[in-house]
Design an enzyme around this catalytic site. Structure first.
Site, short mmCIF file in Angstrom:
data_model
loop_
_atom_site.label_atom_id
_atom_site.label_comp_id
_atom_site.label_asym_id
_atom_site.label_seq_id
_atom_site.Cartn_x
_atom_site.Cartn_y
_atom_site.Cartn_z
N TRP A 127 -3.19 -6.05 7.70
CA TRP A 127 -1.95 -5.80 7.57
C TRP A 127 -1.19 -5.91 8.74
CZ3 TRP A 127 -0.68 -7.60 3.23
CH2 TRP A 127 -1.51 -7.47 1.87
N ASP B 180 4.70 0.46 9.49
CA ASP B 180 4.57 -0.15 7.88
C ASP B 180 4.04 1.07 7.40
OD1 ASP B 180 3.78 -1.39 5.82
OD2 ASP B 180 2.66 -2.86 6.60
N LYS C 93 2.76 1.20 -4.45
CA LYS C 93 1.60 2.13 -4.52
C LYS C 93 2.21 3.34 -4.74
CE LYS C 93 0.03 -1.19 -1.05
NZ LYS C 93 -0.63 -2.18 -1.80
C1 PLP Z 1 -0.34 -1.86 4.48
C2 PLP Z 1 0.36 -3.09 3.81
N1 PLP Z 1 1.43 -3.64 4.30
C3 PLP Z 1 2.12 -4.84 3.67
C4 PLP Z 1 1.65 -5.04 2.43
C5 PLP Z 1 2.44 -6.42 1.80
O1 PLP Z 1 3.25 -5.85 0.66
P1 PLP Z 1 3.88 -7.05 -0.06
O2 PLP Z 1 2.82 -7.45 -1.04
O3 PLP Z 1 4.89 -5.96 -0.77
O4 PLP Z 1 4.51 -7.83 0.79
C6 PLP Z 1 0.49 -4.50 1.75
C7 PLP Z 1 0.18 -4.96 0.69
O5 PLP Z 1 -0.95 -4.24 -0.05
C8 PLP Z 1 0.02 -3.51 2.32
O6 PLP Z 1 -1.06 -2.66 1.97
#
Ligand code: PLP
Length: 359
Positions: free
Chosen positions: A103, A171, A195
């Protein structure tokens, strides 16, 4: 399959039962209006009060000061990977990122489209099984970005670099509202809701409004945080149902006693899981103990055949979402706010039984 299900999905993931019940009532008859939440106009007072309550519950649960604005935006956390640098990073400037896994790397890739990226700490050498320590941030950096919980690698920042000397951006998609942090010391927090906070389709963004307005590029109207603040997350049609599910989840969290209370339960769950893992040689934790995530616990087995056998057993016993992410393998047990302690008891009992039979 067992009739009792235990949902360890990494996201979208388990939400409180009462949230599902109340959300389903609202689809049929929202607040006894005879209308569905899905068919009321977003600019009606009915929806405005949903948005207002959700915003004020976020402020209350995170104890935010008046500089911090709460936004509900479209596009998932992935949109924030680019929206953050677009709003905060000039082309000739540096932003500092920590590289902790899948991520963080996605966020880094997008930031490079807008300016220079400096990596202040990387756990690439440990295959993302650790969190970098003692990171040094250049004082001229536009901001420092961390991913507080790496959902795939199963790591979590337990010591937040609050005193990095530059605006702190995080994030928090996979650990938002799961533990008490000094939220006002962050200048921008973003999190997909799916989540710990509600249904997929909405993003929470908490932003210190004083950090905005410093970039020289032209920002498209819909991507400029200042416009969303001005319009109260109502620039265009917001994801009304997803925001309503967030509201129900926030009400549930408040009723539970808030972030500090849920943190206690999250600690109990994580302690039970990791103590069990460490006591059973057939399972192997791969994350450095001090960096283990309380939300997503990752482990493997040396023997791939045994892994398959355990996964089949999990399926039979109603344990959902236990298979690890394809890039890590093994197992991932996600223990978000809504997961009851009983579910962790159930899977750790299963692990013990399995280990006993194999020893
Ligand atoms: C830590 C983290 N950041 C970003 C995301 C991406 O999120 P989205 O699918 O809402 O764009 C996720 C998705 O699991 C994640 O776990």
């Amino acid at each position: 399959m067992s009739s009792t299900l235990h949902n360890f999905n990494a996201g979208p993931s388990i939400l409180p039962k009462e949230v599902f019940t109340d959300a389903s009532h609202a689809v049929l008859n929202f607040n006894n209006t005879g209308l569905s939440i899905l068919e009321i106009g977003h600019r009606t007072s009915l929806f405005q009060s949903v948005l207002d309550e959700a915003r004020s519950l976020v402020k209350e649960l995170m104890n935010l000061d008046e500089n911090h604005e709460v936004l509900f935006l479209h596009g998932g956390a992935t949109t924030q990977f680019m929206q953050v640098p677009m709003n905060l990073l000039n082309e000739n400037e540096i932003a500092t990122y920590t590289e902790t896994g899948t991520w963080a790397n996605k966020a880094i890739k997008e930031a490079r489209l807008f300016g220079h990226v400096e990596i202040a700490g990387s756990s690439r050498d440990t295959n993302y099984t650790t969190i970098p320590k003692n990171i040094i941030v250049s004082p001229t950096s536009a901001y420092l970005h961390i991913t507080t919980n790496e959902t795939i690698a199963g790591t979590q920042w337990h010591s937040i670099p609050y005193d990095c000397g530059v605006p702190l951006v995080a994030d928090m998609s996979s650990d938002i509202l799961s533990r008490s942090l000094e939220f006002n010391k962050f200048d921008l927090i973003y999190a997909g809701a799916q989540k710990n906070m509600g249904a997929a389709g909405v993003n929470l963004v908490v932003i210190n409004k004083n950090i905005l307005g410093g970039v020289s590029r032209i920002i498209p109207t819909i991507l400029d945080y200042r416009n969303h603040i001005k319009e109260g997350s109502m620039m265009n049609t917001p994801p009304v149902f997803a925001i309503y599910v967030v509201l129900l989840t926030l009400r549930w969290l408040k009723k539970k006693g808030g972030v500090a209370a849920i943190e206690k339960i999250n600690k109990q769950k994580a302690t039970l899981f990791y103590d069990t893992l460490d006591a059973l040689p057939v399972f192997k934790g791969i994350v450095a103990k001090e960096d283990r995530s309380k939300m997503n616990a990752v482990c493997i087995m040396e023997n791939q055949e045994l892994e398959k056998e355990f996964l089949t057993l999990c399926m039979k016993e109603g344990m959902i979402g236990v298979k690890g992410h394809r890039s890590v393998g093994g197992f991932r047990i996600s223990m978000y706010n809504a997961l009851p302690l009983e579910s962790v008891k159930a899977i750790t009992d299963l692990m013990k039984d399995f280990a006993n039979k194999k020893s």
